[in-house]
Motif scaffolding. Structure first.
Motif, mmCIF file in Angstrom:
data_model
loop_
_atom_site.group_PDB
_atom_site.id
_atom_site.type_symbol
_atom_site.label_atom_id
_atom_site.label_comp_id
_atom_site.label_asym_id
_atom_site.label_seq_id
_atom_site.Cartn_x
_atom_site.Cartn_y
_atom_site.Cartn_z
ATOM 1 N N ALA A 258 0.877 -1.251 0.050
ATOM 2 C CA ALA A 258 0.015 -0.139 -0.161
ATOM 3 C C ALA A 258 1.018 1.278 0.005
ATOM 4 N N CYS A 259 0.503 2.126 -0.816
ATOM 5 C CA CYS A 259 1.076 3.503 -0.728
ATOM 6 C C CYS A 259 0.190 4.886 -0.225
ATOM 7 N N ARG A 260 0.869 5.515 0.384
ATOM 8 C CA ARG A 260 0.115 6.816 0.767
ATOM 9 C C ARG A 260 0.890 7.824 0.651
ATOM 10 N N LEU A 261 0.451 9.030 0.292
ATOM 11 C CA LEU A 261 1.248 10.263 -0.175
ATOM 12 C C LEU A 261 0.424 11.493 0.697
ATOM 13 N N ARG A 262 1.545 12.231 1.430
ATOM 14 C CA ARG A 262 0.899 13.301 1.878
ATOM 15 C C ARG A 262 1.982 14.445 2.134
ATOM 16 N N GLU A 263 1.730 15.603 1.720
ATOM 17 C CA GLU A 263 2.725 16.804 2.040
ATOM 18 C C GLU A 263 4.058 16.323 1.234
ATOM 19 N N ALA A 293 2.699 11.146 -8.956
ATOM 20 C CA ALA A 293 1.573 10.578 -8.386
ATOM 21 C C ALA A 293 1.673 9.161 -7.612
ATOM 22 N N PRO A 294 0.895 8.884 -6.607
ATOM 23 C CA PRO A 294 0.956 7.456 -5.887
ATOM 24 C C PRO A 294 1.457 6.361 -6.806
ATOM 25 N N GLU A 295 0.589 6.295 -7.897
ATOM 26 C CA GLU A 295 0.804 5.163 -8.719
ATOM 27 C C GLU A 295 2.070 5.133 -9.295
ATOM 28 N N GLU A 296 2.544 6.358 -9.745
ATOM 29 C CA GLU A 296 4.218 6.284 -10.189
ATOM 30 C C GLU A 296 5.039 5.793 -9.066
ATOM 31 N N ILE A 297 4.964 6.352 -7.681
ATOM 32 C CA ILE A 297 5.792 5.927 -6.735
ATOM 33 C C ILE A 297 5.718 4.582 -6.730
ATOM 34 N N LEU A 298 4.192 3.998 -6.577
ATOM 35 C CA LEU A 298 4.220 2.384 -6.411
ATOM 36 C C LEU A 298 4.856 1.628 -7.518
ATOM 37 N N TYR A 299 5.034 2.264 -8.738
ATOM 38 C CA TYR A 299 5.296 1.267 -9.874
ATOM 39 C C TYR A 299 6.947 1.493 -9.606
ATOM 40 N N GLY A 300 7.403 2.580 -9.396
ATOM 41 C CA GLY A 300 9.004 2.531 -9.387
ATOM 42 C C GLY A 300 9.364 1.723 -8.354
ATOM 43 N N PHE A 301 8.676 1.735 -6.969
ATOM 44 C CA PHE A 301 8.927 0.928 -5.655
ATOM 45 C C PHE A 301 8.995 -0.496 -6.093
ATOM 46 N N HIS A 305 12.206 -2.564 -5.825
ATOM 47 C CA HIS A 305 12.127 -3.600 -4.759
ATOM 48 C C HIS A 305 12.225 -5.163 -4.986
ATOM 49 N N TYR A 306 11.815 -5.457 -6.169
ATOM 50 C CA TYR A 306 11.516 -6.742 -6.377
ATOM 51 C C TYR A 306 12.558 -7.389 -7.600
ATOM 52 N N LEU A 307 12.926 -6.478 -8.557
ATOM 53 C CA LEU A 307 13.673 -6.966 -9.452
ATOM 54 C C LEU A 307 15.136 -7.419 -8.825
ATOM 55 N N GLY A 313 4.379 -15.032 -5.769
ATOM 56 C CA GLY A 313 3.578 -15.476 -7.072
ATOM 57 C C GLY A 313 2.523 -14.292 -7.348
ATOM 58 N N GLU A 314 2.105 -13.500 -6.061
ATOM 59 C CA GLU A 314 1.113 -12.337 -6.280
ATOM 60 C C GLU A 314 1.614 -11.347 -5.732
ATOM 61 N N LEU A 315 1.141 -10.007 -6.185
ATOM 62 C CA LEU A 315 1.388 -8.865 -5.352
ATOM 63 C C LEU A 315 -0.021 -8.293 -5.469
ATOM 64 N N LEU A 316 -0.347 -7.684 -4.291
ATOM 65 C CA LEU A 316 -1.649 -6.875 -4.073
ATOM 66 C C LEU A 316 -1.347 -5.592 -4.014
ATOM 67 N N VAL A 317 -1.520 -4.826 -4.818
ATOM 68 C CA VAL A 317 -1.260 -3.197 -4.581
ATOM 69 C C VAL A 317 -2.416 -2.238 -4.533
ATOM 70 N N SER A 318 -2.295 -1.195 -3.866
ATOM 71 C CA SER A 318 -3.305 -0.216 -3.655
ATOM 72 C C SER A 318 -3.761 0.471 -4.775
ATOM 73 N N HIS A 319 -3.059 0.764 -5.729
ATOM 74 C CA HIS A 319 -3.114 1.699 -6.969
ATOM 75 C C HIS A 319 -3.098 0.695 -8.232
ATOM 76 N N GLU A 320 -4.001 1.116 -9.225
ATOM 77 C CA GLU A 320 -3.804 0.465 -10.433
ATOM 78 C C GLU A 320 -2.411 1.166 -11.249
ATOM 79 N N LEU A 321 -1.590 0.172 -11.656
ATOM 80 C CA LEU A 321 -0.257 0.613 -12.062
ATOM 81 C C LEU A 321 -0.382 0.868 -13.528
ATOM 82 N N PRO A 322 0.442 1.861 -14.067
ATOM 83 C CA PRO A 322 0.513 2.050 -15.432
ATOM 84 C C PRO A 322 1.350 0.765 -15.908
#
Length: 606
Positions: A258-263, A293-301, A305-307, A313-322
Motif C-alpha cells: 500500500a502507498c500513501r502520499l501526504r505533504e 503521483a502515488p501510482e508512479e511511486i508504487l510502480y517505481g517501488f 524492490h523486487y527486480l 507469486g502475487e502482489l496486491l497493490v493499492s493503486h492500479e499501476l501503469p
C-alpha cells in the motif's frame, strides 16, 4: 557528450529510434538526473520537449537537460530491467529511489550436523540446509526465532561456542535449550524437535499441535504429569503464535503493498504473507520528486524492490499501476515463475489491503510529526546562533581512542530530514602523537574538506566540533588554509559536571562561551548530532582496536603466509623469540628461504 555545441532537443529527437529502450538525461556537469524506459523511444523522449504544459516536476527536469543518451532493447520488459539497474547505479535525483536495498533475511536450519542449528541469515544461500522465508525485516526473523526457542528448544548458538562446552549454558538454565552440547538430550529426541521446527516453518503448525496433544495425553495416562504440563504449555504457546500470524483465507505466497502520499512525503507499507501466515511488515519511505503521483511511486517501488530479489507469486497493490503487463512480464522473467499484480480486490483480500493502508497512514503521520519536530529544531538553531539563513546541512566531528591507541575520527551529517547516513565518514588517524586530540581533529578535517573543496561532495552550512576552544581553533585554521568560506563553525563541550543540558557552546570568530536552555530545541539538535558522532566514532574505534589486537604484525610481511607464520611461532615461542633470532636461525625453519628470513629479520628489527 560534447563540450562545445549546446544541447538541441529537436536535433537529438530526430536521431532516436522508434524501438523500446532506456533513455538517460544528463545535466551540464555530466551527472545523470533521470533514467526512464519507453516502448517507443522517439515518441516518449519527444513528449518531454513539446510545448504542452507539464507538471512542475517535469518542467524542472527539462530545463536542466544538457545531454541525452539512449540504449535500445528488444522488448519493453528488458528496458524495465535495464532501467532498474541504471537507477540503482546512478541514483538520479528525479527518479523514485529506495534507501534500503538489502536482500531479504531468512531463517537457516542446518541439515548436515548431528545437532542442527537455527540461525538468522541474509545474503546468498550457499551453506547446506533449509532456508525459511523470506521475512520482511530482520526484526521479524529475530521475533520468530525467539518464539521458536521458547516452544522448540533447538540450539541457536554458534558452532564454535557449541563445540567447546563442558557444561550447559544459560539458555539451558532458562529452559530455551536442551543442552545437546553436553549430552543432556538424545539424538532422536533432538531430531524430533528439529522436525517440529521444520513443520511449523513450513506452515504445518496444526499437525505439530495434533502430535503434541497426542504426546500430552499419553504422558497423562502414564502418570507423567510434569511432562504432560510441559507439553500443555508448549501447545498453548504455539496457539498464541498461530493467533498472531494466521491470516484468514490466505493461500500461497502473497505480498500486500500500500502507498500513501501526504505533504510530498511518500510511504509504502509491505506485508509479507507466506503459506497463510503473516510474517510481518516493513515500512519504506521512497525518495520521490515533488508532484509524483502515488501510482508512479508504487510502480517505481515495485520495480526497484523486487527486480533481482525473490518475488512471491502475487502482489496486491493499492493503486492500479501503469504498464502493469510490462512490469509483470519483467518480474516473471526475473523470478522464474509467474508473477501477478492485482489492484481490484474484494472480500478478504480487500481487508488485507485496508490493513496495509492503515499502517501506511500511521507510519506517514509519525514520520511527518518527526520531520515537523526536526524543522522546529532547525528554526530554533537559526535564531539561537543568529544565522542569516536556516542551515540545511550540519556536519559534526568527534575523536575516539583508548589512551592514544587506534585513534578514529568520525563525521556524521544531519539534514532537515534527519541523519544522512550515506554521507557518514570515518578516518583512521595515523602519524600523530598518541592522545593528541588537536592533531587528530586537524588531520580529519583536512582530509574531509580537501576532498569537498575539490568537488567531491557537498559543503555543510554548519560545522559542529565536539570539543573545546582548542578543537574549534583547529577547525578555523583548516578551513582558512583550504579557503573554505560560508561555513559557520561551532564547538560544543560538556559543562563542568558533564551533565546533558549543561553544554558550553563556542562560535568561531566570537570570544567567550554561551549556553542554551536545557529545553531548547536547538540544543537538542546539537546534542543529537554530537551523540551520533560519538557513537559512530567509538564503534569504528572499537572495531579498529579489536582488529589490531587480533591481527599479527607478521601478516604485513610479503610472502609470509599463515602456515609459515605458524611454523615460526611454534619454533621460537612468540614474537619476542623471533626478534632475538638471527637470519640463519630463521632460515632453518622449514619453508623459510634466506631471502624471506632477511625480510622477516629486517621487519622485526626496524
Amino acid at each position: 557528450m560534447t563540450d562545445t555545441a549546446p544541447f538541441d532537443p529537436r536535433q537529438a529527437i530526430k536521431t532516436l529510434p522508434t524501438s523500446p529502450g532506456v533513455y538517460r538525461m544528463f545535466d551540464d556537469r555530466g551527472q545523470v538526473i533521470y533514467v526512464g524506459k519507453a516502448r517507443n523511444l522517439k515518441r516518449r523522449v519527444g513528449s518531454y520537449f513539446q510545448r504542452t504544459v507539464h507538471n512542475s516536476r517535469t518542467q524542472a527536469l527539462v530545463v536542466q537537460v544538457a545531454d541525452l543518451q539512449v540504449t535500445v532493447t528488444h522488448t519493453e520488459a528488458e528496458a524495465l530491467i535495464l532501467e532498474n539497474n541504471l537507477i540503482k547505479e546512478h541514483r538520479p535525483r528525479y527518479n523514485v529511489l529506495l534507501r534500503d536495498d538489502k536482500s531479504y533475511p531468512y531463517i537457516h536450519l542446518t541439515t548436515h550436523q548431528q545437532f542442527p542449528r537455527l540461525s538468522f541469515h541474509r545474503g546468498q544461500r550457499r551453506d547446506a540446509g533449509r532456508y525459511f522465508g523470506p521475512f520482511p525485516s530482520s526484526g521479524a526473523v529475530r521475533e520468530t526465532l525467539n518464539h521458536l526457542q521458547k516452544v522448540f528448544p533447538v540450539r541457536q548458538c554458534r558452532d564454535s561456542f557449541f563445540q567447546h562446552r563442558s557444561r550447559p549454558c544459560l539458555q539451558y538454565q532458562i529452559g530455551r535449550c536442551t543442552a545437546p552440547c553436553v549430552g543432556y538430550i538424545s539424538e532422536s529426541d533432538y531430531a524430533r524437535d528439529v522436525r517440529h521446527v521444520e513443520m511449523f516453518l513450513s506452515g504445518q503448525s496444526n499437525e505439530v499441535i495434533d502430535e503434541l496433544v497426542g504426546r500430552m495425553e499419553t504422558a497423562a495416562s502414564d502418570l507423567e504429569f510434569e511432562k504432560a504440563a510441559r507439553l500443555r504449555d508448549r501447545i498453548a504457546s504455539l496457539r498464541r503464535i498461530q493467533e498472531r500470524q494466521y491470516v484468514s483465507g490466505a493461500k500461497g505466497d502473497v505480498d500486500v503493498i500500500a502507498c500513501r502520499l501526504r505533504e510530498q512525503l511518500a510511504c509504502v507499507q509491505v506485508f509479507v504473507i507466506r503459506d497463510g501466515r503473516n510474517l510481518g511488515n516493513q515500512t519504506y519511505f521512497p525518495k520521490a520528486p515533488p508532484d509524483t503521483a502515488p501510482e508512479e511511486i508504487l510502480y517505481g517501488f515495485v520495480a526497484r524492490h523486487y527486480l533481482g530479489r525473490e518475488t512471491p507469486g502475487e502482489l496486491l497493490v493499492s493503486h492500479e499501476l501503469p504498464d502493469v503487463e510490462v512490469l509483470e512480464e519483467a518480474l516473471t522473467a526475473d523470478a522464474g515463475h509467474r508473477v501477478r499484480i492485482t489492484s481490484r480486490l474484494r472480500g478478504e483480500r480487500r481487508r488485507w489491503l485496508n490493513m496495509a493502508e492503515r499502517n501506511a497512514e500511521h507510519a506517514l503521520s509519525a514520520r511527518l510529526t518527526t520531520e515537523a519536530t526536526t524543522e522546529r529544531r532547525f528554526e530554533d538553531l537559526q535564531q539561537a546562533l543568529s544565522l542569516d539563513q536556516m542551515p540545511e546541512r550540519i556536519e559534526c566531528f568527534d575523536i575516539s581512542h583508548t589512551r592514544g591507541e587506534a585513534t578514529m575520527a568520525s563525521c556524521v551529517v544531519m539534514g532537515r530530514e534527519g541523519p544522512i547516513k550515506e554521507d557518514y565518514r570515518r578516518f583512521n588517524i595515523d602519524g600523530v602523537t598518541a592522545g593528541d586530540d588537536y592533531a587528530a581533529m586537524r588531520q580529519a578535517l583536512e582530509r574531509r574538506y580537501r576532498r569537498l573543496r575539490e568537488g567531491e561532495g557537498e559543503l555543510p552550512d554548519l560545522l559542529l566540533i565536539d570539543g573545546g576552544r582548542g578543537q574549534l581553533t583547529q577547525a578555523e585554521s583548516v578551513l582558512e588554509d583550504l579557503q573554505v568560506t560560508g561555513v559557520t563553525i561551532v564547538g560544543i563541550a560538556k559543562g563542568p559536571r558533564r551533565r546533558p543540558g549543561e553544554e558550553v557552546l563556542m562560535m568561531a570568530g566570537q570570544p567567550g562561551e554561551f549556553r542554551l536552555p536545557p529545553e531548547s530545541p536547538a540544543l537538542h539538535l546539537l546534542q543529537h548530532a554530537r551523540d551520533e558522532a560519538h557513537r559512530f566514532a567509538i564503534t569504528g574505534h572499537r572495531s579498529r582496536r579489536g582488529k589490531s589486537r587480533t591481527t599479527s604484525s607478521l601478516e604485513e610481511i610479503p610472502g609470509l603466509g599463515p602456515k609459515r607464520r605458524q611454523a615460526l611461532m611454534k619454533q621460537f615461542g612468540g614474537l619476542k623469540g623471533l626478534k632475538r633470532a638471527g637470519v640463519e636461525d630463521l632460515a632453518r625453519v622449514q619453508g623459510i628461504s634466506t631471502a624471506l628470513a632477511e625480510r622477516i629479520h629486517a621487519y622485526l628489527n626496524g
